[in-house]
Design a protein around this motif. Structure first.
Motif, PDB file in Angstrom:
ATOM      1  N   LEU A  94      25.181  18.857  35.348  1.00 48.66           N
ATOM      2  CA  LEU A  94      25.938  17.933  33.782  1.00 48.66           C
ATOM      3  C   LEU A  94      27.601  17.668  35.105  1.00 48.66           C
ATOM      4  CD1 LEU A  94      25.876  20.396  31.093  1.00 48.66           C
ATOM      5  CD2 LEU A  94      24.216  17.602  30.920  1.00 48.66           C
ATOM      6  N   PRO A  95      28.115  16.289  34.752  1.00 48.99           N
ATOM      7  CA  PRO A  95      29.653  16.519  35.320  1.00 48.99           C
ATOM      8  C   PRO A  95      30.264  17.120  33.855  1.00 48.99           C
ATOM      9  CG  PRO A  95      29.090  14.570  33.872  1.00 48.99           C
ATOM     10  CD  PRO A  95      27.595  15.952  34.073  1.00 48.99           C
ATOM     11  N   TYR A  96      31.398  17.523  34.931  1.00 50.59           N
ATOM     12  CA  TYR A  96      32.404  17.763  33.715  1.00 50.59           C
ATOM     13  C   TYR A  96      33.510  16.413  33.625  1.00 50.59           C
ATOM     14  CZ  TYR A  96      36.995  20.722  32.323  1.00 50.59           C
ATOM     15  OH  TYR A  96      38.157  20.975  31.873  1.00 50.59           O
ATOM     16  N   VAL A  97      33.858  17.224  32.019  1.00 50.98           N
ATOM     17  CA  VAL A  97      34.538  15.264  31.871  1.00 50.98           C
ATOM     18  C   VAL A  97      35.724  15.835  30.762  1.00 50.98           C
ATOM     19  CG1 VAL A  97      35.094  13.128  30.708  1.00 50.98           C
ATOM     20  CG2 VAL A  97      32.638  13.500  32.393  1.00 50.98           C
ATOM     21  N   ASP A  98      36.576  15.890  30.096  1.00 44.66           N
ATOM     22  CA  ASP A  98      38.040  16.014  29.778  1.00 44.66           C
ATOM     23  C   ASP A  98      38.644  14.455  29.598  1.00 44.66           C
ATOM     24  OD1 ASP A  98      40.267  16.382  27.938  1.00 44.66           O
ATOM     25  OD2 ASP A  98      40.661  18.146  29.246  1.00 44.66           O
ATOM     26  N   ASP A  99      38.400  14.180  28.830  1.00 44.76           N
ATOM     27  CA  ASP A  99      38.567  12.803  27.788  1.00 44.76           C
ATOM     28  C   ASP A  99      39.961  12.539  27.248  1.00 44.76           C
ATOM     29  OD1 ASP A  99      37.721  13.063  25.404  1.00 44.76           O
ATOM     30  OD2 ASP A  99      35.888  11.462  25.882  1.00 44.76           O
ATOM     31  N   GLY A 100      40.327  13.180  26.802  1.00 46.44           N
ATOM     32  CA  GLY A 100      41.573  13.633  25.872  1.00 46.44           C
ATOM     33  C   GLY A 100      41.495  13.906  24.341  1.00 46.44           C
ATOM     34  N   GLU A 101      39.881  13.830  23.991  1.00 45.92           N
ATOM     35  CA  GLU A 101      39.734  14.102  22.733  1.00 45.92           C
ATOM     36  C   GLU A 101      37.646  15.415  23.293  1.00 45.92           C
ATOM     37  OE1 GLU A 101      38.350  10.535  20.852  1.00 45.92           O
ATOM     38  OE2 GLU A 101      40.342  10.024  20.985  1.00 45.92           O
ATOM     39  N   ARG A 102      37.109  14.931  23.826  1.00 46.18           N
ATOM     40  CA  ARG A 102      36.395  16.136  24.596  1.00 46.18           C
ATOM     41  C   ARG A 102      36.370  17.242  25.281  1.00 46.18           C
ATOM     42  NH1 ARG A 102      32.219  17.113  20.594  1.00 46.18           N
ATOM     43  NH2 ARG A 102      32.453  16.002  18.858  1.00 46.18           N
ATOM     44  N   ILE A 103      36.082  17.744  25.887  1.00 47.82           N
ATOM     45  CA  ILE A 103      35.962  17.927  26.882  1.00 47.82           C
ATOM     46  C   ILE A 103      34.056  19.034  27.635  1.00 47.82           C
ATOM     47  CG2 ILE A 103      36.491  20.516  28.710  1.00 47.82           C
ATOM     48  CD1 ILE A 103      39.030  20.433  27.297  1.00 47.82           C
ATOM     49  N   ALA A 104      33.830  18.213  27.968  1.00 49.70           N
ATOM     50  CA  ALA A 104      32.695  18.407  27.993  1.00 49.70           C
ATOM     51  C   ALA A 104      31.885  18.787  29.411  1.00 49.70           C
ATOM     52  CB  ALA A 104      31.231  16.677  28.151  1.00 49.70           C
ATOM     53  N   GLY A 105      30.585  19.750  29.838  1.00 51.65           N
ATOM     54  CA  GLY A 105      30.421  19.746  31.107  1.00 51.65           C
ATOM     55  C   GLY A 105      29.840  20.981  31.193  1.00 51.65           C
ATOM     56  N   PRO A 106      29.268  21.844  31.880  1.00 53.70           N
ATOM     57  CA  PRO A 106      28.445  23.613  31.907  1.00 53.70           C
ATOM     58  C   PRO A 106      28.855  24.227  31.070  1.00 53.70           C
ATOM     59  CG  PRO A 106      28.869  23.011  33.979  1.00 53.70           C
ATOM     60  CD  PRO A 106      29.587  21.751  33.444  1.00 53.70           C
TER      61      PRO A 106
END
Length: 374
Positions: A94-106
């Motif tokens: 899984l990639p790590y993504v923080d778009d300001g609204e959600r933080i996604a990742g393992p």
């Protein structure tokens, strides 16, 4: 009387710290049983605890180091916090993504963001000069995602003297806390038969596969239809060639229980399984076990958290959860327990795993206020 408004404001100021720390922990990917990766992540968690004044003891195990960190005095009763740092995701999945609204990742939802909430809550109290009510003790397990086979004893060892237990796993949708959990047991049904040529000497063989099929049918009849028990046959293996009567076979079963009574009844029946065929041997191996934790009625701990939440302007509620975790151990032991203090989000064990950034300050404030009042 705690300064709830100041706690809320100071908790909100921790958001940048939380986002950076969640990123640090998530990028230190830590799949269960990947010992080098687990050790690297554990080093970071220990450093994070030290930065907030924590004193960490590492408990080595075959599945990685479990961490026991304390804040506050080393005497008297303590408030026990529970979490884990292993994840279900293979490295790089899984990639790590923080778009300001959600933080996604393992592992961000299950449950590294929950670990960071604890650190941010302690920082909040320190900045405001608010002391802990009592010693806070945090157990972070290295093998929770496979049932805590080595971590269970570490959690249970910290129960003596615990006034309450807070778990920092992910909450129900909408942030609802978990006031109970189904029991979860994994068993492997092993069958030994006798190999023989399937055409020349069929009478000399005892098919382990045929025996396993009949045993699984018997297991189905053991499962009550009253809603207390779920059973899933997760894997089946056995045999080797179509022209050889199978000499061995096995199946792994996942069982979920809403009550201790149903759990005990079904597990006793499984242990009593006997062969249908002469010459076959049947054994049941318990791979992992978390006892059912039923919510107490009334629930003083939940009522206290609701009261603290209201003082912070938060609406708190709780209900039982279908999934199991280490708080099964504490709740079933009779210690007042609540779980789900991690941030709101979605996708535990799913590709869309993420947390909602805007919900993090409320969780920090709630945790900080509880550490200063329980």
């Amino acid at each position: 009387m705690l300064p709830f408004a100041e706690i809320a404001r100071t908790a909100a100021d921790q958001l940048d710290f939380v986002r950076e720390q969640v990123r640090t922990y998530a990028l230190a990917e830590s799949p269960t049983r990947e010992l080098e990766a687990l050790a690297a992540c554990a080093d970071l968690v220990v450093a994070g605890h030290a930065d907030t004044g924590g004193r960490t003891r590492r408990v080595p195990s075959a599945n990685g180091d479990h961490l026991v960190t304390t804040w506050g005095p080393d005497n008297g009763e303590h408030l026990l916090l529970v979490g884990h740092y292993d994840t279900v995701w293979p490295i790089g999945r899984l990639p790590y993504v923080d778009d300001g609204e959600r933080i996604a990742g393992p592992g961000v939802y299950d449950m590294k963001s929950g670990l960071v909430v604890i650190e941010a809550a302690l920082k909040t109290l320190a900045l405001l000069g608010i002391p802990l009510t009592r010693q806070v003790r945090l157990v972070v397990i290295a093998d929770e995602e496979i049932g805590s086979p080595t971590g269970r004893a570490v959690v249970e060892a910290e129960l003596a003297g615990a006034v309450a237990v807070l778990g920092f796993e992910s909450p129900h949708p909408g942030g609802v806390l978990k006031s109970g959990r189904r029991g979860s047991t994994r068993v492997r049904l092993n069958v030994e038969g006798r190999e023989a040529h399937a055409a020349l000497d069929p009478d000399k063989g005892v098919s382990a596969i045929d025996e396993l099929v009949d045993q699984l049918a018997a297991v189905r009849k053991l499962i009550p239809d009253d809603g207390t028990t779920l059973a899933n046959v997760g894997t089946i293996a056995g045999g080797g060639r179509a022209n050889v009567i199978a000499g061995s076979a096995s199946a792994e079963l996942g069982l979920r229980f809403t009550t201790l009574e149903a759990e005990q009844r079904v597990l006793r029946a499984l242990d009593a399984l006997s062969p249908v065929r002469e010459g076959a041997n049947v054994t049941v191996v318990r791979l992992s076990h978390r006892p059912a934790w039923s919510p107490p009625e009334p629930n003083p701990l939940l009522n206290k958290v609701i009261e603290v939440g209201a003082a912070l302007g938060q609406e708190i509620s709780g209900k039982p959860a279908a999934g199991a975790g280490d708080t099964n151990l504490t709740g079933a032991a009779g210690v007042p327990t609540l779980d789900g203090f991690g941030p709101h989000g979605q996708g535990a064990h799913a590709p869309d795993e993420s947390v909602v950034v805007s919900t993090i300050p409320d969780r920090i404030a709630l945790t900080a206020a509880l550490l200063a009042s329980l």
